[in-house]
Design an enzyme around this catalytic site. Structure first.
Site, PDB file in Angstrom:
ATOM      1  N   ASP A  89       0.845  -1.190   0.000  1.00  0.00           N
ATOM      2  CA  ASP A  89       0.000   0.000   0.000  1.00  0.00           C
ATOM      3  C   ASP A  89       0.891   1.255   0.000  1.00  0.00           C
ATOM      4  OD1 ASP A  89      -2.415   1.375   0.223  1.00  0.00           O
ATOM      5  OD2 ASP A  89      -2.426   1.307   2.419  1.00  0.00           O
ATOM      6  N   HIS A  90       0.649   2.170  -0.916  1.00  0.00           N
ATOM      7  CA  HIS A  90       1.387   3.443  -0.976  1.00  0.00           C
ATOM      8  C   HIS A  90       2.905   3.291  -1.063  1.00  0.00           C
ATOM      9  CE1 HIS A  90      -2.106   6.008  -0.446  1.00  0.00           C
ATOM     10  NE2 HIS A  90      -2.540   5.138   0.451  1.00  0.00           N
ATOM     11  N   HIS A 133      -7.719   9.964   3.910  1.00  0.00           N
ATOM     12  CA  HIS A 133      -7.180   8.980   4.858  1.00  0.00           C
ATOM     13  C   HIS A 133      -7.455   9.378   6.310  1.00  0.00           C
ATOM     14  CE1 HIS A 133      -4.480   7.880   1.374  1.00  0.00           C
ATOM     15  NE2 HIS A 133      -4.965   6.721   1.754  1.00  0.00           N
ATOM     16  N   HIS A 178      -9.240   4.828  -2.103  1.00  0.00           N
ATOM     17  CA  HIS A 178      -8.514   4.878  -0.819  1.00  0.00           C
ATOM     18  C   HIS A 178      -9.332   5.699   0.175  1.00  0.00           C
ATOM     19  CE1 HIS A 178      -4.282   3.494  -1.758  1.00  0.00           C
ATOM     20  NE2 HIS A 178      -4.910   3.381  -2.916  1.00  0.00           N
ATOM     21  N   ALA A 188     -11.364   4.995   2.545  1.00  0.00           N
ATOM     22  CA  ALA A 188     -12.784   4.642   2.445  1.00  0.00           C
ATOM     23  C   ALA A 188     -13.375   4.082   3.742  1.00  0.00           C
ATOM     24  CB  ALA A 188     -12.981   3.663   1.294  1.00  0.00           C
TER      25      ALA A 188
HETATM   26  P1  13P Z   1      -8.820   4.773   5.699  1.00  0.00           P
HETATM   27  O1  13P Z   1      -7.903   5.616   6.535  1.00  0.00           O
HETATM   28  O2  13P Z   1     -10.071   5.516   5.350  1.00  0.00           O
HETATM   29  O3  13P Z   1      -9.115   3.461   6.318  1.00  0.00           O
HETATM   30  O4  13P Z   1      -8.065   4.490   4.300  1.00  0.00           O
HETATM   31  C1  13P Z   1      -7.102   3.480   4.225  1.00  0.00           C
HETATM   32  C2  13P Z   1      -6.330   3.526   2.964  1.00  0.00           C
HETATM   33  O5  13P Z   1      -6.650   4.193   2.002  1.00  0.00           O
HETATM   34  C3  13P Z   1      -5.124   2.672   2.894  1.00  0.00           C
HETATM   35  O6  13P Z   1      -4.417   2.878   1.719  1.00  0.00           O
HETATM   36  O1  G3H Z   2      -3.150   4.920   3.680  1.00  0.00           O
HETATM   37  C1  G3H Z   2      -2.415   4.641   4.623  1.00  0.00           C
HETATM   38  C2  G3H Z   2      -2.723   3.445   5.456  1.00  0.00           C
HETATM   39  O2  G3H Z   2      -3.804   3.700   6.299  1.00  0.00           O
HETATM   40  C3  G3H Z   2      -1.497   2.972   6.178  1.00  0.00           C
HETATM   41  O3  G3H Z   2      -1.151   3.780   7.226  1.00  0.00           O
HETATM   42  O4  G3H Z   2       1.289   4.246   6.951  1.00  0.00           O
HETATM   43  O5  G3H Z   2       0.181   4.389   9.207  1.00  0.00           O
HETATM   44  O6  G3H Z   2       0.562   2.164   8.124  1.00  0.00           O
HETATM   45  P1  G3H Z   2       0.318   3.650   7.906  1.00  0.00           P
HETATM   46 ZN    ZN Z   3      -4.513   4.873   0.952  1.00  0.00          ZN
END
Ligand code: 13P
Ligand code: G3H
Ligand code: ZN
Length: 326
Positions: free
Chosen positions: A96-97, A192, A228, A230
């Site tokens: 993720d990201h 987010h 994202h 969501a």
């Molecule tokens: P939320 O913070 O809304 O749960 O989004 C999570 C997210 O987009 C992770 O990439």
């Molecule tokens: O979009 C980000 C995710 O919620 C992950 O968050 O970088 O704190 O693990 P994090």
């Molecule tokens: Zn995200």
């Protein structure tokens, strides 16, 4: 660094097939973030019990928290656990990201079946260049790649700034063609974290920009779109957290009906992290407040895990529509 391994050796699949089915079926694949054993167990239990395909995803921070070697075996264990429950759900392990080519490459090499390269903070040209480089590497191993266009709004953003960061539909076709990505994260009003909008108590949060989503769909019909930010920021959890000493005034998320509508469209992956964090925190706070003598982590983490299973089942069945799609 962990030894090189291909995701197929871990029993994982990439996202291609699951997205195709989701787009055609009018539902979304859930992508749940995890950092530890209990979160992963809960995801597997809930998705196996609801027969939902699933993407288990880790951020850069989660990867260094959990340890990359440990993560590989956790993912392998997740697949085995599902099979031992008699479930054939497809499971993808996703970064993720991802913010650099090196991080994405390292994930591909260590068993991820899907990676996100988030070049959304770069210029359009730099985003294309970075994303294409990741796609070129990942596709050699049949690892699918998610790109992003448009920046998700944060609580600090002013209304005007939020508008200027929505995905520009006129860019999507060119971006998809030039990068070769398998899916595209877009910005249509989600954000987010647990504080997504500045609204007064009782005030309705603004609708997502379905007009932008529709225009994107029109320009790249059938292409997998990702949402994202969501989480719904479940009010029940916010209330429990506050009741047992937490501070979460003003926490608010995306209403479920908005997510249902998105899932029925070209949105075929919905990311949920904050709701899981809230469920876990609410139950741990409640448990420890009610059992001050308890110090066995299995007790309060077990309670938290049970709540997470309940939450994920609800999401799969009533929000994303992914239940029973295996
Ligand atoms: P939320 O913070 O809304 O749960 O989004 C999570 C997210 O987009 C992770 O990439
Ligand atoms: O979009 C980000 C995710 O919620 C992950 O968050 O970088 O704190 O693990 P994090
Ligand atoms: Zn995200």
């Amino acid at each position: 660094m962990a030894d090189k391994v291909h995701y197929s050796e871990l029993g994982l699949v990439n996202t291609r097939e699951m997205f195709k089915k989701a787009v055609n079926g009018g539902y979304a694949i859930p992508a749940y973030n995890f950092n530890n054993l209990e979160q992963l167990q809960a995801i597997v239990m809930a998705c196996a019990e609801t027969a939902s395909p699933v993407i288990i995803q880790v951020s850069k921070g989660a990867r260094s928290y959990a340890n990359e070697t440990m993560l590989r075996y956790m993912a392998m264990g997740a697949v085995k656990m599902a099979r031992e429950m008699g479930s054939e759900i497809p499971i993808a392990l996703h970064l993720d990201h991802g913010d650099t080519f090196e991080l994405c490459k390292s994930c591909v090499d260590s068993g991820f079946s899907s990676v996100m390269i988030d070049g959304s903070h770069h210029s359009y040209e730099q985003n294309i260049e970075l994303t294409r480089k990741v796609v070129e590497y990942a596709h050699q191993y049949d690892v699918t790649v998610e790109g992003e266009l448009g920046v998700l709004a944060g609580i600090e953003d002013e209304v005007v700034a939020e508008k200027s960061t929505y995905t520009r539909p006129e860019e999507v076709e060119d971006f998809v063609k030039k990068t070769g990505v398998d899916s595209l994260a877009i910005s249509i009003g989600t954000s987010h974290g647990a504080f997504k909008f500045k609204v007064k108590p009782g005030e309705k949060v603004p609708d997502l920009r379905f007009d932008i989503l529709q225009e994107i769909e029109r320009r790249i019909p059938g292409f997998p779109i990702v949402l994202h930010g969501a989480s719904s920021v479940v009010p029940e959890y916010v209330e429990i957290i506050q009741r047992f000493g937490g501070k979460m005034e003003g926490a608010v998320g995306i209403p479920e009906d908005q997510l249902r509508k998105a899932a029925a469209s070209a949105v075929c992956k919905i990311n949920i992290d904050s709701d899981g964090r809230l469920a876990v925190t609410a139950r741990i706070r409640e448990y420890l407040a009610n059992h001050p003598e308890e110090f066995d982590p299995r007790k309060y983490l077990g309670d938290a895990r049970k709540e997470l299973v309940k939450l994920i089942k609800h999401k799969n069945e009533a929000v994303l529509g992914s239940a029973g799609r295996v």
